[in-house]
Design a protein around this motif. Structure first.
Motif, PDB file in Angstrom:
ATOM      1  N   VAL A  69       7.202   8.025   2.872  1.00 23.84           N
ATOM      2  CA  VAL A  69       5.978   7.477   3.483  1.00 23.84           C
ATOM      3  C   VAL A  69       6.411   6.622   4.668  1.00 23.84           C
ATOM      4  CG1 VAL A  69       3.931   6.053   3.142  1.00 23.84           C
ATOM      5  CG2 VAL A  69       4.789   7.436   1.261  1.00 23.84           C
ATOM      6  N   MET A  70       5.893   6.956   5.849  1.00 16.63           N
ATOM      7  CA  MET A  70       6.264   6.211   7.064  1.00 16.63           C
ATOM      8  C   MET A  70       4.991   5.631   7.674  1.00 16.63           C
ATOM      9  SD  MET A  70       8.543   7.469  10.274  1.00 16.63           S
ATOM     10  CE  MET A  70       7.414   8.635  10.977  1.00 16.63           C
ATOM     11  N   TRP A  71       5.083   4.409   8.179  1.00 18.76           N
ATOM     12  CA  TRP A  71       3.892   3.797   8.770  1.00 18.76           C
ATOM     13  C   TRP A  71       4.273   2.866   9.911  1.00 18.76           C
ATOM     14  CZ3 TRP A  71       6.348   2.092   4.478  1.00 18.76           C
ATOM     15  CH2 TRP A  71       6.594   0.735   4.356  1.00 18.76           C
ATOM     16  N   SER A  72       3.241   2.570  10.725  1.00 18.48           N
ATOM     17  CA  SER A  72       3.435   1.676  11.862  1.00 18.48           C
ATOM     18  C   SER A  72       2.813   0.321  11.538  1.00 18.48           C
ATOM     19  CB  SER A  72       2.767   2.277  13.096  1.00 18.48           C
ATOM     20  OG  SER A  72       2.648   1.300  14.098  1.00 18.48           O
ATOM     21  N   ASN A  73       3.414  -0.744  12.046  1.00 13.23           N
ATOM     22  CA  ASN A  73       2.855  -2.091  11.825  1.00 13.23           C
ATOM     23  C   ASN A  73       1.657  -2.367  12.717  1.00 13.23           C
ATOM     24  OD1 ASN A  73       4.652  -2.808   9.855  1.00 13.23           O
ATOM     25  ND2 ASN A  73       6.148  -3.622  11.289  1.00 13.23           N
ATOM     26  N   ILE A  74       1.374  -1.437  13.622  1.00 16.44           N
ATOM     27  CA  ILE A  74       0.230  -1.637  14.517  1.00 16.44           C
ATOM     28  C   ILE A  74      -0.978  -0.910  13.952  1.00 16.44           C
ATOM     29  CG2 ILE A  74      -0.647  -1.204  16.846  1.00 16.44           C
ATOM     30  CD1 ILE A  74       2.301  -1.458  17.763  1.00 16.44           C
ATOM     31  N   LYS A  75      -2.063  -1.652  13.811  1.00 14.57           N
ATOM     32  CA  LYS A  75      -3.271  -1.104  13.185  1.00 14.57           C
ATOM     33  C   LYS A  75      -3.797   0.096  13.977  1.00 14.57           C
ATOM     34  CE  LYS A  75      -5.604  -4.368  11.007  1.00 14.57           C
ATOM     35  NZ  LYS A  75      -6.554  -5.442  10.726  1.00 14.57           N
ATOM     36  N   PHE A  99       0.839  -1.204   0.000  1.00 14.77           N
ATOM     37  CA  PHE A  99       0.000   0.000   0.000  1.00 14.77           C
ATOM     38  C   PHE A  99       0.874   1.254   0.000  1.00 14.77           C
ATOM     39  CE2 PHE A  99      -2.316   3.487   1.872  1.00 14.77           C
ATOM     40  CZ  PHE A  99      -3.544   3.420   1.241  1.00 14.77           C
ATOM     41  N   ALA A 100       1.934   1.234   0.836  1.00 18.60           N
ATOM     42  CA  ALA A 100       2.828   2.399   0.918  1.00 18.60           C
ATOM     43  C   ALA A 100       3.488   2.675  -0.435  1.00 18.60           C
ATOM     44  CB  ALA A 100       3.888   2.164   1.992  1.00 18.60           C
ATOM     45  N   ILE A 101       3.932   1.625  -1.100  1.00 18.16           N
ATOM     46  CA  ILE A 101       4.575   1.789  -2.414  1.00 18.16           C
ATOM     47  C   ILE A 101       3.560   2.354  -3.415  1.00 18.16           C
ATOM     48  CG2 ILE A 101       5.559   0.534  -4.370  1.00 18.16           C
ATOM     49  CD1 ILE A 101       6.826  -1.387  -2.306  1.00 18.16           C
ATOM     50  N   SER A 102       2.362   1.796  -3.387  1.00 20.24           N
ATOM     51  CA  SER A 102       1.329   2.230  -4.316  1.00 20.24           C
ATOM     52  C   SER A 102       0.952   3.700  -4.075  1.00 20.24           C
ATOM     53  CB  SER A 102       0.111   1.316  -4.135  1.00 20.24           C
ATOM     54  OG  SER A 102      -0.984   1.819  -4.806  1.00 20.24           O
ATOM     55  N   HIS A 103       0.806   4.072  -2.796  1.00 20.29           N
ATOM     56  CA  HIS A 103       0.419   5.458  -2.497  1.00 20.29           C
ATOM     57  C   HIS A 103       1.564   6.418  -2.839  1.00 20.29           C
ATOM     58  CE1 HIS A 103      -2.214   8.448  -0.743  1.00 20.29           C
ATOM     59  NE2 HIS A 103      -1.144   8.990  -0.176  1.00 20.29           N
ATOM     60  N   ALA A 104       2.795   5.989  -2.560  1.00 24.59           N
ATOM     61  CA  ALA A 104       3.953   6.838  -2.892  1.00 24.59           C
ATOM     62  C   ALA A 104       3.980   7.102  -4.392  1.00 24.59           C
ATOM     63  CB  ALA A 104       5.244   6.163  -2.442  1.00 24.59           C
ATOM     64  N   VAL A 158      -2.638   9.330   5.867  1.00 22.35           N
ATOM     65  CA  VAL A 158      -3.676   8.610   5.117  1.00 22.35           C
ATOM     66  C   VAL A 158      -3.877   7.244   5.766  1.00 22.35           C
ATOM     67  CG1 VAL A 158      -3.260   9.743   2.894  1.00 22.35           C
ATOM     68  CG2 VAL A 158      -1.997   7.686   3.463  1.00 22.35           C
ATOM     69  N   GLU A 159      -5.080   6.697   5.579  1.00 22.12           N
ATOM     70  CA  GLU A 159      -5.383   5.392   6.177  1.00 22.12           C
ATOM     71  C   GLU A 159      -5.769   4.420   5.075  1.00 22.12           C
ATOM     72  OE1 GLU A 159      -7.665   5.550   9.854  1.00 22.12           O
ATOM     73  OE2 GLU A 159      -8.719   3.752   9.202  1.00 22.12           O
ATOM     74  N   CYS A 160      -5.252   3.206   5.168  1.00 14.50           N
ATOM     75  CA  CYS A 160      -5.580   2.200   4.153  1.00 14.50           C
ATOM     76  C   CYS A 160      -6.865   1.467   4.551  1.00 14.50           C
ATOM     77  CB  CYS A 160      -4.421   1.221   3.971  1.00 14.50           C
ATOM     78  SG  CYS A 160      -4.203   0.095   5.345  1.00 14.50           S
TER      79      CYS A 160
END
Lengths: 227, 189
Positions: free
Chosen positions: A190-196, A56-61, A132-134
């Motif tokens: 794009v930075m994200w956490s593995n915790i929902k 998702f991060a790659i796609s959004h980037a 952003v939220e997936c």
């Protein structure tokens, strides 16, 4: 009598069947054997979620970078504070001497940028930083940096030749900054956490196993002739 | 009969164990493979945007110096590639900002770091360069000529000063390569 004893054999059948204790022991052994299997399956599901967040991060980037490279007009991209770029129309409503048209441009930009940097309240000038939220509920912080390649980086347009040609001969100055430039470097992270549901931190607090990030870099040239 | 039935236990257990192991191994394989695919997708995407940068750089030159370029790539004449020698990220005079390798590459680069990163620094190690601009006789029109521009870009996996085994096998340490060809029309005026 002999036939009966042969045919009947009730005692024999009882011996060959499984008793409750045997069944329980079998289930116990099977349960112990299945424990690591289920553990592994749980790990696989979590790993699949992690892979999904990466995808998702790659796609959004890619979506953000394509939009900034080819859809957002050149003149709207500004350096900002050196970490987060600004996007705004420096002409506002002046081009038509109508401030309402300027507001319309801002409304359009706000709707546009919410798709890229998250559905949040962003004020003019719009900063290229947001969350952003997936669909699975993971949250991603998207940030874009813009570096103008012009003064003071490049006093002359020697990207063409060592015999420099002043940029001011070729392009008009930027309406707000007054600088002459023809190229901008764009860095997207794009930075994200593995915790929902967890918001990635706005400031980096050192490497952590649950925080991931990806980066893209591109150079954009001023190829627009509408000015 | 009793002996025969008990002899089935070992084959049954073996079959069950084999099926379970095969299932787990396939799950592990799929996970590892997808992880690698995601990484390769990212590196190729980074190279793709560097290649697009080279196209932008080339178009900038074509836009501002169309006549000089036209003379250099006159159809029917051998192209003068010196005109395009500056369309390289590494040796370009703007080197400090669009030099994506050497001292500018910072593996710990982050826009979320406490201190804002330098304008010259770059989070990816890569380079782009112009390859060729060839006349395309099949698309020759009345007022303009068609050319096929080709550029290439390469990036590494982001390994630091000591390249990883995969990157070190390539001459410039950048195994992820993307080449883009784009048709460009130049006016004959």
């Amino acid at each position: 009598m002999e036939l009966l004893s042969k045919r009947g054999a009730p005692t024999k059948n009882t011996k060959t069947g499984l008793g409750l204790l045997e069944v329980l022991v079998a289930f116990l052994i099977l349960g112990f054997l299945m424990l690591p299997v289920f553990g592994f399956l749980t790990y696989t599901v979590k790993d699949a979620e992690k892979l999904y967040t990466e995808a998702f991060a790659i796609s959004h980037a890619r979506f953000v970078m394509d939009t900034v490279m080819f859809q957002v007009p050149w003149i709207l991209l500004e350096d900002g504070d050196g970490r987060i770029a600004n996007i705004r129309d420096p002409r506002d409503g002046d081009i038509f001497d109508d401030p309402e048209i300027g507001d319309s441009v801002n409304h359009l930009l706000r709707a546009y940028l919410n798709r890229l940097f998250g559905d949040q309240t962003i004020d003019f000038p719009f900063s290229t930083d947001g969350i952003v939220e997936c669909p699975m509920g993971f949250r991603y912080r998207v940030r874009l940096k813009c570096v103008t390649i012009g003064e003071p980086h490049l006093e002359h347009l020697d990207i063409f030749d060592q015999d420099a040609i002043p940029i001011s001969w070729l392009v008009p100055a930027h309406p707000t900054s007054g600088e002459y430039n023809v190229m901008k470097k764009l860095i997207l992270e794009v930075m994200w956490s593995n915790i929902k549901g967890e918001d990635p931190p706005a400031t980096f607090q050192g490497r952590s196993a649950r925080i991931n990030s990806i980066q893209l870099v591109a150079v954009r040239a001023d190829l627009e002739e509408y000015r | 009969m009793n002996n025969r039935r008990s002899a089935m236990a070992i084959p049954l257990v073996l079959i069950f164990a084999f099926i379970t192991a095969a299932m787990l191994m396939s799950l592990l394989f799929i996970g590892t493979e997808t992880k690698n695919q995601n990484k390769i997708t990212l590196y190729n995407l980074q190279a793709h945007y560097l290649a697009l940068s080279a196209v932008q750089h080339l178009k900038l030159k074509l836009q501002h110096m169309p006549r000089e370029v036209r003379i250099a790539v006159e159809p029917g004449q051998p192209p003068d590639t010196n005109v395009f020698e500056h369309i390289v990220s590494s040796i370009n005079p703007i080197r400090s900002v669009i030099h994506f390798e050497g001292g500018n590459f910072d593996p710990s680069y982050s826009l979320f770091a406490a201190d804002a990163p330098s304008d010259d620094a770059t989070p990816i190690r890569g380079r782009y360069e112009f390859v060729s601009l060839q006349a395309d006789a099949t698309e020759r029109r009345f007022v303009h000529d068609s050319f096929i521009a080709t550029v290439t870009a390469a990036v590494s996996c982001g390994c630091g000063p000591d390249p990883c085994p995969r990157c070190s096998r390539h001459p410039n340490g950048m195994p992820y390569v993307v080449t883009i060809s784009e048709r460009i029309y130049l006016s004959r005026d």
